[in-house]
Scaffold this active site. Structure first.
Site, PDB file in Angstrom:
ATOM      1  CD  GLU A   1      -1.161   0.802   3.750  1.00  0.00           C
ATOM      2  OE1 GLU A   1      -1.551   1.903   3.436  1.00  0.00           O
ATOM      3  OE2 GLU A   1      -1.097  -0.046   4.772  1.00  0.00           O
TER       4      GLU A   1
ATOM      5  CE  LYS B   1       0.675   2.101  14.712  1.00  0.00           C
ATOM      6  NZ  LYS B   1       0.627   2.126  13.388  1.00  0.00           N
TER       7      LYS B   1
HETATM    8  N1  PSU Z   1      -2.767   1.525  10.865  1.00  0.00           N
HETATM    9  C1  PSU Z   1      -1.525   1.505  10.997  1.00  0.00           C
HETATM   10  N2  PSU Z   1      -0.530   2.162   9.885  1.00  0.00           N
HETATM   11  C2  PSU Z   1      -1.128   2.771   8.879  1.00  0.00           C
HETATM   12  C3  PSU Z   1      -2.545   2.734   8.694  1.00  0.00           C
HETATM   13  C4  PSU Z   1      -3.263   2.124   9.764  1.00  0.00           C
HETATM   14  O1  PSU Z   1      -1.010   1.030  11.980  1.00  0.00           O
HETATM   15  O2  PSU Z   1      -0.613   3.196   8.133  1.00  0.00           O
HETATM   16  C5  PSU Z   1      -3.314   3.294   7.267  1.00  0.00           C
HETATM   17  C6  PSU Z   1      -3.579   2.108   6.257  1.00  0.00           C
HETATM   18  O3  PSU Z   1      -3.490   2.788   5.248  1.00  0.00           O
HETATM   19  C7  PSU Z   1      -4.979   1.781   6.839  1.00  0.00           C
HETATM   20  C8  PSU Z   1      -5.689   3.371   7.081  1.00  0.00           C
HETATM   21  O4  PSU Z   1      -5.726   1.139   5.803  1.00  0.00           O
HETATM   22  O5  PSU Z   1      -4.359   3.809   7.888  1.00  0.00           O
HETATM   23  C9  PSU Z   1      -6.807   3.192   7.892  1.00  0.00           C
HETATM   24  O6  PSU Z   1      -7.265   4.268   7.968  1.00  0.00           O
HETATM   25  P1  PSU Z   1      -8.827   4.643   8.462  1.00  0.00           P
HETATM   26  O7  PSU Z   1      -8.681   4.292  10.047  1.00  0.00           O
HETATM   27  O8  PSU Z   1      -9.162   6.143   8.427  1.00  0.00           O
HETATM   28  O9  PSU Z   1      -9.813   3.671   7.688  1.00  0.00           O
END
Ligand code: PSU
Ligand code: MN
Length: 305
Positions: free
Chosen positions: A27, A162
């Site tokens: 990604e 996390k």
């Molecule tokens: N969690 C992490 N590192 C990240 C992300 C999430 O520990 O880089 C990033 C990923 O790209 C994930 C996105 O798909 O954040 C999720 O964002 P949201 O919670 O806004 O859906």
């Protein structure tokens, strides 16, 4: 649908597909929004090397000039990393407008899964997936990554989620959505910076071949959707749990005070934690992504054998 209208494959990815070689999607939100420059670019390129060293071909995904690109060049990765938060974070709902406006988009786990499926890539490696945020019962802040996992046939190798999230709630939602959560070599569900979240998983696999067989069974049976392959951070790179919990509490309180909401929440928390832990979290982050890339490549190779 004319796929070529929307999808571009990098040269290495196109050749790999022609030869039926194993591929691993990667990604780009993690590059633009998940890590500081220049570590983000260096890590993205090193992660690609890890995939190659295990006999698979990397396909880093982003949206550029009105196309979904699977297999970015080094120069394209450098540009996304340098622009950082200036690149729009692209999840499922963002794709149509970003493509139509021909602006750059850094794909999240959900966005990258969609691209991987279009490109015919079955395995994807990242750091951590999105999930249900703490307080989601009230805020409804649940990442679109979870619903994507329920519908798109791509296996996502990650180091768990996390602890900025509600891990228990995230696992409950994945169960409801029918998404297999497979822990690699452990009965525990990992918590990204640490090897165990305190939650168990029902499914444990001990070899990449076993994971590949489970994935093949799922898709052969027409059980649509992906799977979470949870790979605990290598023990040597595990973070100090106390330090991490303190940083998370601080970041959550700060986000609340500033009224950060929507798609800005996750990048804000990630940045704040990196800052508070003085770069210690970054080293853990880099180690676990590389370890996930290696496992993803091994699974992709097993799926082809
Ligand atoms: N969690 C992490 N590192 C990240 C992300 C999430 O520990 O880089 C990033 C990923 O790209 C994930 C996105 O798909 O954040 C999720 O964002 P949201 O919670 O806004 O859906
Ligand atoms: Mn959210």
């Amino acid at each position: 649908m004319n796929l070529e209208k929307y999808l571009t494959l990098g040269d290495e990815v196109r050749q790999a597909k022609d030869k039926g070689r194993p591929l691993v999607a990667l990604e780009s939100t993690i590059i633009s929004h998940g890590m500081p420059y220049p570590e983000n670019v260096k890590t993205a390129l090193e992660v690609e090397s890890v995939v190659r060293s295990r006999g698979a071909v990397p396909a880093t995904v982003a949206i550029l000039d009105g196309k979904i690109v699977a297999g970015l060049s080094g120069a394209q990765i450098e540009e996304l990393g340098r622009k950082g938060q200036g690149v729009v974070k692209a999840s499922r709902r963002d794709l149509p407008v970003i493509l139509a406006k021909r602006i750059a988009g850094a794909t999240t786990v959900a966005g990258t899964m969609i691209a991987a499926r279009l490109a015919g890539i079955e395995v994807f490696a990242t750091g951590g997936i999105g999930g249900a945020h703490r307080g989601a019962q009230r805020s409804f802040d649940i990442s679109a990554d979870l619903t994507e996992l329920a519908r798109t046939d791509v296996a996502v190798v990650c180091a768990g989620v996390k602890a900025i999230l509600d891990i228990g709630l995230t696992l409950e939602i994945l169960e409801t959505l029918g998404v297999p959560v497979i822990s690699y070599g452990t009965d525990n569900f990992p918590a990204f910076y640490t090897r165990s979240s305190g939650f168990k998983t029902e499914c444990r696999c001990d070899t990449p071949a076993e994971i590949a067989r489970a994935l093949r069974c799922k898709w052969d049976l027409g059980l649509a959707g992906g799977a979470v392959i949870a790979n605990p951070v290598p023990a040597a790179a595990e973070a100090n749990p106390a330090l991490k919990e303190e940083a998370i509490a601080l970041a959550l309180a700060e986000a609340d005070k500033l009224g950060i909401a929507g798609k800005r929440v996750t990048p804000y928390l990630l940045e704040k934690i990196a800052l508070v832990t003085g770069g210690k979290s970054l080293a853990t982050n880099i180690a676990l992504i590389k370890s996930n890339a290696a496992l993803a490549a091994d699974i992709a190779c097993s799926l082809r054998s």
